[in-house]
Write an enzyme that holds these catalytic residues in place. Sequence first.
Site, short mmCIF file in Angstrom:
data_model
loop_
_atom_site.label_atom_id
_atom_site.label_comp_id
_atom_site.label_asym_id
_atom_site.label_seq_id
_atom_site.Cartn_x
_atom_site.Cartn_y
_atom_site.Cartn_z
N ASP A 100 -6.63 -11.14 -2.99
CA ASP A 100 -6.08 -10.71 -4.28
C ASP A 100 -4.96 -9.70 -4.04
O ASP A 100 -5.21 -8.58 -3.59
CB ASP A 100 -7.19 -10.05 -5.12
CG ASP A 100 -6.66 -9.60 -6.47
OD1 ASP A 100 -6.65 -10.44 -7.40
OD2 ASP A 100 -6.23 -8.44 -6.60
N TYR B 44 1.97 -4.49 -5.77
CA TYR B 44 1.42 -3.86 -4.56
C TYR B 44 2.46 -3.81 -3.43
O TYR B 44 2.22 -3.18 -2.41
CB TYR B 44 0.18 -4.61 -4.07
CG TYR B 44 -0.97 -4.71 -5.05
CD1 TYR B 44 -0.97 -3.98 -6.23
CD2 TYR B 44 -2.06 -5.55 -4.81
CE1 TYR B 44 -2.02 -4.09 -7.15
CE2 TYR B 44 -3.11 -5.65 -5.71
CZ TYR B 44 -3.07 -4.92 -6.88
OH TYR B 44 -4.11 -5.05 -7.77
N LYS C 92 -0.17 -11.41 -9.08
CA LYS C 92 -0.06 -10.98 -10.48
C LYS C 92 1.38 -10.66 -10.84
O LYS C 92 2.14 -10.14 -10.00
CB LYS C 92 -0.92 -9.73 -10.74
CG LYS C 92 -2.32 -9.81 -10.16
CD LYS C 92 -3.19 -8.62 -10.48
CE LYS C 92 -4.43 -8.64 -9.62
NZ LYS C 92 -4.25 -8.03 -8.29
N HIS D 98 -0.66 -9.01 -15.17
CA HIS D 98 -1.33 -7.83 -14.60
C HIS D 98 -1.91 -6.91 -15.67
O HIS D 98 -3.05 -6.44 -15.55
CB HIS D 98 -0.33 -7.07 -13.71
CG HIS D 98 -0.97 -6.27 -12.63
ND1 HIS D 98 -0.37 -6.08 -11.41
CD2 HIS D 98 -2.13 -5.59 -12.56
CE1 HIS D 98 -1.15 -5.32 -10.64
NE2 HIS D 98 -2.23 -5.01 -11.32
N1 LIG Z 1 -5.84 -5.91 -11.90
C1 LIG Z 1 -5.73 -4.61 -11.73
O1 LIG Z 1 -5.14 -3.90 -12.56
C2 LIG Z 1 -6.30 -3.98 -10.51
C3 LIG Z 1 -6.39 -2.59 -10.42
C4 LIG Z 1 -6.97 -2.02 -9.26
C5 LIG Z 1 -7.43 -2.86 -8.27
N2 LIG Z 1 -7.31 -4.24 -8.37
C6 LIG Z 1 -7.78 -5.14 -7.30
O2 LIG Z 1 -9.14 -4.82 -6.98
C7 LIG Z 1 -9.23 -4.54 -5.59
C8 LIG Z 1 -10.32 -3.54 -5.32
O3 LIG Z 1 -10.15 -2.36 -6.07
P1 LIG Z 1 -9.73 -0.96 -5.41
O4 LIG Z 1 -8.95 -1.21 -4.19
O5 LIG Z 1 -9.09 -0.15 -6.49
O6 LIG Z 1 -11.11 -0.23 -5.11
P2 LIG Z 1 -12.55 -0.59 -4.46
O7 LIG Z 1 -12.53 -1.90 -3.79
O8 LIG Z 1 -13.56 -0.32 -5.53
O9 LIG Z 1 -12.69 0.59 -3.39
C9 LIG Z 1 -11.84 0.70 -2.30
C10 LIG Z 1 -12.14 2.05 -1.63
O10 LIG Z 1 -13.50 2.04 -1.18
C11 LIG Z 1 -13.53 2.23 0.23
N3 LIG Z 1 -14.53 1.30 0.74
C12 LIG Z 1 -14.44 -0.06 0.82
N4 LIG Z 1 -15.56 -0.58 1.38
C13 LIG Z 1 -16.37 0.46 1.64
C14 LIG Z 1 -17.64 0.55 2.24
N5 LIG Z 1 -18.29 -0.53 2.64
N6 LIG Z 1 -18.19 1.79 2.37
C15 LIG Z 1 -17.54 2.89 1.97
N7 LIG Z 1 -16.32 2.86 1.39
C16 LIG Z 1 -15.72 1.66 1.25
C17 LIG Z 1 -12.14 1.91 0.73
O11 LIG Z 1 -11.84 2.70 1.88
P3 LIG Z 1 -11.02 2.16 3.18
O12 LIG Z 1 -9.98 1.18 2.71
O13 LIG Z 1 -10.45 3.43 3.73
O14 LIG Z 1 -12.05 1.52 4.09
C18 LIG Z 1 -11.27 2.33 -0.44
O15 LIG Z 1 -11.04 3.72 -0.42
C19 LIG Z 1 -7.82 -4.01 -5.27
O16 LIG Z 1 -7.57 -3.96 -3.89
C20 LIG Z 1 -6.98 -5.00 -6.03
O17 LIG Z 1 -6.89 -6.23 -5.31
C21 LIG Z 1 -6.76 -4.78 -9.49
#
Ligand SMILES: NC(=O)c1ccc[n+]([C@@H]2O[C@H](COP(=O)([O-])OP(=O)(O)OC[C@H]3O[C@@H](n4cnc5c(N)ncnc54)[C@H](OP(=O)(O)O)[C@@H]3O)[C@@H](O)[C@H]2O)c1
Length: 270
Positions: free
Chosen positions: A44, A49, A70, A103
């Site tokens: 994704d 990004y 997106k 998005h």
């Molecule tokens: N459509 C939208 O508006 C929108 C908005 C936000 C996000 N997204 C999508 O959703 C995806 C995920 O959301 P997100 O990146 O905001 O947050 P997330 O996946 O909820 O959390 C990512 C964070 O958690 C840490 N993490 C990951 N796995 C872990 C584990 N097993 N143990 C401990 N910590 C862990 C990562 O650290 P490290 O990377 O340092 O390991 C990073 O700091 C995004 O990458 C994007 O593709 C979409």
Amino acid sequence: MVPLISLNNGVRIPQLGFGVFQVPEDQVAGAVTTAIEAGYRSIDTAAAYRNESGVGDAIAGVPDLFITTKLWNSDQGYDSTLRAFDESMRRLRRDVLDLYLIHWPTPQRNLYTETWRAFEKLYADGRVRAIGVSNFHTPHLQRLFDEFPTTPAVNQIELHPLLQQEEMRKVHVTHRIVTEAWSPLAQGALLGRVEITGLAEKYGKTPAQIVLRWHIQLGNVVIPKSVTPYRIKENIDIFDFELAPDDMTVIAELDNGTRTGPDPDRFNVA
Ligand SMILES: NC(=O)c1ccc[n+]([C@@H]2O[C@H](COP(=O)([O-])OP(=O)(O)OC[C@H]3O[C@@H](n4cnc5c(N)ncnc54)[C@H](OP(=O)(O)O)[C@@H]3O)[C@@H](O)[C@H]2O)c1
């Protein structure tokens, strides 16, 4: 290993994918390659990004992937959407995209219906296998239902134990829209909660695995992000255990409406 979920047009999406928000362009190819080696088949990304080219490097020549990108807010509108899609495809080096999402609705700009008209053209032309939206609330979805023949296949929304989105999930079920959870780990914010660490101890899993397993059992598509190789592997290793109904309830009780990102009704940045 990862279950497939059928979208409303029959296309199937892996229930767990790899998110790359905030992964710099020069690191993203390495992270995506690690994810693919660990068994992820769904990636994704988004034009916003600024890492689609690096994703393109990592996915080149790899079969059986499901790629989502997106359309950014400043590109909403009919002609600008078609142009932005071509640019994303050039960066990703794909002929056909699996899933294209609007998005954010940016409702005050009032361009998302024109944008959806362009999405329907891309779909009709076979450029994309499924079209959907992100961060849409019920009134935004309702305009698409009222004005267009194609129902979004997916709505990707912020969803985690602190923001469980029960109402949106019900709307999605009614209209056969798949719920995709962004920030599924609340960007790590909830992993130290005693309720989660207690369940981790009980099941012999990590807090992140407990939260991701909760999403899977709710039926969400989930796209955790990590740049840490051992976490990338850990986050996909969630298909060998099941949370008991009482433990699903423990997590259900954590819902307190906390967002990590903006409120879609008020986010109108272009
Ligand atoms: N459509 C939208 O508006 C929108 C908005 C936000 C996000 N997204 C999508 O959703 C995806 C995920 O959301 P997100 O990146 O905001 O947050 P997330 O996946 O909820 O959390 C990512 C964070 O958690 C840490 N993490 C990951 N796995 C872990 C584990 N097993 N143990 C401990 N910590 C862990 C990562 O650290 P490290 O990377 O340092 O390991 C990073 O700091 C995004 O990458 C994007 O593709 C979409």
